[in-house]
Write an enzyme that holds these catalytic residues in place. Structure first.
Site, PDB file in Angstrom:
ATOM      1  N   GLY A  16      -4.426  18.678  -9.131  1.00 30.87           N
ATOM      2  CA  GLY A  16      -3.682  18.362 -10.341  1.00 30.87           C
ATOM      3  C   GLY A  16      -2.600  19.402 -10.581  1.00 30.87           C
ATOM      4  N   LYS A  38      -0.425  13.242 -12.650  1.00 34.72           N
ATOM      5  CA  LYS A  38      -0.806  12.759 -13.992  1.00 34.72           C
ATOM      6  C   LYS A  38       0.470  12.380 -14.765  1.00 34.72           C
ATOM      7  CE  LYS A  38      -4.949  15.474 -13.484  1.00 34.72           C
ATOM      8  NZ  LYS A  38      -6.044  16.228 -14.079  1.00 34.72           N
ATOM      9  N   ASN A  46      -1.940  14.855  -7.550  1.00 31.51           N
ATOM     10  CA  ASN A  46      -1.984  13.921  -8.682  1.00 31.51           C
ATOM     11  C   ASN A  46      -1.206  14.548  -9.838  1.00 31.51           C
ATOM     12  OD1 ASN A  46      -2.576  12.253 -10.814  1.00 31.51           O
ATOM     13  ND2 ASN A  46      -4.767  12.791 -10.908  1.00 31.51           N
ATOM     14  N   GLY A  91      -8.847  20.896 -14.693  1.00 32.75           N
ATOM     15  CA  GLY A  91      -7.937  21.531 -15.639  1.00 32.75           C
ATOM     16  C   GLY A  91      -8.527  22.718 -16.392  1.00 32.75           C
ATOM     17  N   GLU A 102     -10.147  10.815 -16.127  1.00 29.49           N
ATOM     18  CA  GLU A 102      -9.335  10.671 -17.356  1.00 29.49           C
ATOM     19  C   GLU A 102      -9.172   9.203 -17.715  1.00 29.49           C
ATOM     20  OE1 GLU A 102      -6.088  13.075 -15.961  1.00 29.49           O
ATOM     21  OE2 GLU A 102      -7.383  14.839 -16.085  1.00 29.49           O
ATOM     22  N   SER A 153      -9.418  22.112 -10.379  1.00 31.64           N
ATOM     23  CA  SER A 153      -8.979  23.517 -10.358  1.00 31.64           C
ATOM     24  C   SER A 153      -8.768  24.068  -8.950  1.00 31.64           C
ATOM     25  CB  SER A 153      -9.942  24.400 -11.160  1.00 31.64           C
ATOM     26  OG  SER A 153      -9.909  24.020 -12.534  1.00 31.64           O
ATOM     27  N   HIS A 193     -10.039   7.603 -11.870  1.00 31.35           N
ATOM     28  CA  HIS A 193      -9.985   9.023 -12.252  1.00 31.35           C
ATOM     29  C   HIS A 193     -10.768   9.220 -13.550  1.00 31.35           C
ATOM     30  CE1 HIS A 193      -8.479  12.918 -13.530  1.00 31.35           C
ATOM     31  NE2 HIS A 193      -8.118  13.124 -12.282  1.00 31.35           N
ATOM     32  N   GLU A 215     -14.696  14.838  -8.086  1.00 34.03           N
ATOM     33  CA  GLU A 215     -14.063  15.687  -9.084  1.00 34.03           C
ATOM     34  C   GLU A 215     -15.027  15.907 -10.249  1.00 34.03           C
ATOM     35  OE1 GLU A 215      -9.492  15.474  -8.754  1.00 34.03           O
ATOM     36  OE2 GLU A 215     -10.107  13.895 -10.121  1.00 34.03           O
TER      37      GLU A 215
HETATM   38  P1  13P Z   1      -6.591  20.172 -11.775  1.00 35.71           P
HETATM   39  O1  13P Z   1      -6.282  20.532 -10.338  1.00 35.71           O
HETATM   40  O2  13P Z   1      -5.433  20.421 -12.696  1.00 35.71           O
HETATM   41  O3  13P Z   1      -7.884  20.773 -12.233  1.00 35.71           O
HETATM   42  O4  13P Z   1      -6.800  18.569 -11.810  1.00 35.71           O
HETATM   43  C1  13P Z   1      -7.672  17.988 -10.915  1.00 35.71           C
HETATM   44  C2  13P Z   1      -7.500  16.504 -10.983  1.00 35.71           C
HETATM   45  O5  13P Z   1      -7.883  15.877 -11.955  1.00 35.71           O
HETATM   46  C3  13P Z   1      -6.853  15.839  -9.850  1.00 35.71           C
HETATM   47  O6  13P Z   1      -6.995  14.455  -9.915  1.00 35.71           O
END
Ligand code: 13P
Length: 253
Positions: free
Chosen positions: A235, A12, A10, A175, A99, A214, A97, A169
């Site tokens: 991510g 983003k 992903n 992140g 976010e 992560s 997601h 997640e």
């Molecule tokens: P990270 O791998 O950067 O923590 O992000 C995870 C994520 O939100 C994937 O959709």
């Protein structure tokens, strides 16, 4: 029963068309070496989808979008419809997601509408669920996550388990560099499968459930050793060709 492991990147709001093509220049030669029993998918921003599709031709790597509207067309300024994603074509779409739930007012109800629409149009949704740190600390993890799961698939009929994918997640792991303990991720993902089996019976064994938050080359192996974890939604580490390749080839020792 066997579920094909899936590593989904992903991106983003990262990588324009030029950067997408540069990533694939680096990643495609590496990916030739990934066994066909492992599935890889990337989720670039909308503006890079078509360029990615052209570049991915013949590679076996799948493509998906990060969001979509549920209607097929209409006066919805700024939105992208399922038929637009089918045209590219996209195999997958990430729905709900955290976010999007946090910053763009996505609710369990809009997630449900999008999941129904994705299934109707034959785009496999990757449905994201997960608790906040506060909810975890209050001991609410399973109730929060299982309620998100139930609401996301409310009145969603599927004839086989391949039509849906979930991603657990935990918000506090996204992140932050704080990956969930593999045993904690297994506990939640096992509970999600239990809920799916109440709703869908035996085909729930074919629904893939990913872990996200992560994920890095040095922690993927322990996560993949858990019986119900079928891959990862990655991510930050999916933005770098080498790191994403190392995640997908975690079992090489
Ligand atoms: P990270 O791998 O950067 O923590 O992000 C995870 C994520 O939100 C994937 O959709």
């Amino acid at each position: 029963m066997s579920r094909t492991p899936l590593f989904a990147g992903n991106w983003k709001m990262h990588k324009n068309v030029k950067e997408t093509l540069e990533f694939l220049e680096d990643f495609l030669p590496l990916a030739k070496d990934i066994p066909s029993e492992i599935e890889i998918a990337i989720f670039p921003p909308f503006t890079s989808l078509y360029a990615a599709f052209e570049k991915l031709k013949g590679s076996g790597i799948k493509l998906g979008a990060q969001n979509m509207h549920w209607e097929d067309k209409g006066a919805f300024t700024g939105e992208i419809s399922p038929p637009m994603l089918k045209e590219i074509p996209c195999d997958y779409v990430i729905i709900g997601h955290s976010e999007r739930r946090q910053y763009f007012a996505e609710t369990d109800d809009t997630v449900n509408k999008k999941v129904k629409s994705a299934v109707k149009y034959g785009i496999v949704p990757i449905i994201c669920v997960g608790e906040s740190l506060e909810q975890r600390e209050k001991g609410e993890t399973l109730s929060v996550v299982l309620s998100q799961v139930e609401k996301a698939i409310w009145e969603v009929q599927i004839e086989d388990g391949g039509k849906l994918i979930f991603a657990y997640e935990p918000i506090w792991a996204i992140g932050t560099g704080k990956v969930a303990l593999p045993s904690d991720a297994q506990e939640v993902i096992g509970a999600i499968r239990g809920k799916l089996s109440q709703i869908y019976g035996s085909i729930s064994q074919d629904v893939r459930i990913l872990y996200g938050g992560s994920v890095k080359p040095d922690n993927i192996k322990d996560l993949m050793a858990q019986p119900d974890i079928d891959g990862a939604l990655v991510g930050g580490a999916s933005l770098e060709a080498k790191a994403f390749y190392q995640i997908a080839t975690y079992n090489r020792g």
